[in-house]
Scaffold this active site. Structure first.
Site, mmCIF file in Angstrom:
data_model
loop_
_atom_site.group_PDB
_atom_site.id
_atom_site.type_symbol
_atom_site.label_atom_id
_atom_site.label_comp_id
_atom_site.label_asym_id
_atom_site.label_seq_id
_atom_site.Cartn_x
_atom_site.Cartn_y
_atom_site.Cartn_z
ATOM 1 N N LEU A 23 70.946 -85.191 -62.347
ATOM 2 C CA LEU A 23 69.733 -84.680 -62.988
ATOM 3 C C LEU A 23 69.913 -84.426 -64.483
ATOM 4 C CD1 LEU A 23 68.460 -82.242 -60.214
ATOM 5 C CD2 LEU A 23 67.592 -84.521 -60.774
ATOM 6 N N GLU A 34 67.697 -82.645 -53.481
ATOM 7 C CA GLU A 34 69.040 -82.105 -53.278
ATOM 8 C C GLU A 34 69.438 -82.092 -51.802
ATOM 9 O OE1 GLU A 34 71.214 -81.753 -55.469
ATOM 10 O OE2 GLU A 34 70.077 -81.600 -57.319
#
Length: 135
Positions: A10, A75
């Site tokens: 990310l 996630e």
């Protein structure tokens, strides 16, 4: 609005754009008391508590609940969103959240450190193709 400390895939604007479809402000930050390692057999990292280490990353600011939900899904079950304090590059502490690998899955972690430059050079195009899916 919430802030999230990112330390792995990310960190890359390309990944954030695919997931959230919006530009997001980021600022350099460091998380003390954690170590970043590679998840065995994967292209992405995890962090786990380690009192002698710290993790360089970025603070992504101004995330709405929809964006947080998308990141939670991205996630997955191996990570848990937790409240932490990071230190911005200017030294200012900031309360935020980050995704910490859950202890019951530690057997999936390698001892190998994870490096974003290596990820970008060796795995980024394959990773983006996986995120975009077929078509």
């Amino acid at each position: 609005m919430q802030d999230i400390f990112v330390y792995g895939t990310l960190l890359n604007d390309e990944v954030l754009r695919i997931l959230l479809d919006q530009p997001l402000p980021k600022v350099g930050a460091r998380l003390a008391g954690y170590r970043r390692v590679t998840v065995s057999g994967q292209m992405f990292p995890a962090i786990r508590p380690d009192g002698t280490s710290s993790v360089e990353g970025a603070l992504v600011t101004g995330l709405d609940q929809c964006a947080i939900s998308l990141l939670d899904e991205y996630e997955g079950r191996f990570y848990r969103r937790e409240s932490v304090v990071v230190y911005l590059d200017c030294g200012t502490p900031r309360h935020c959240q980050t995704y910490v690998f859950q202890p019951r899955y530690y057997d999936f972690l390698s001892a190998e450190a994870w490096c974003n430059d290596h990820f970008r050079e060796c795995h980024m195009s394959q990773y983006l193709a996986r995120l975009l899916g077929p078509g």
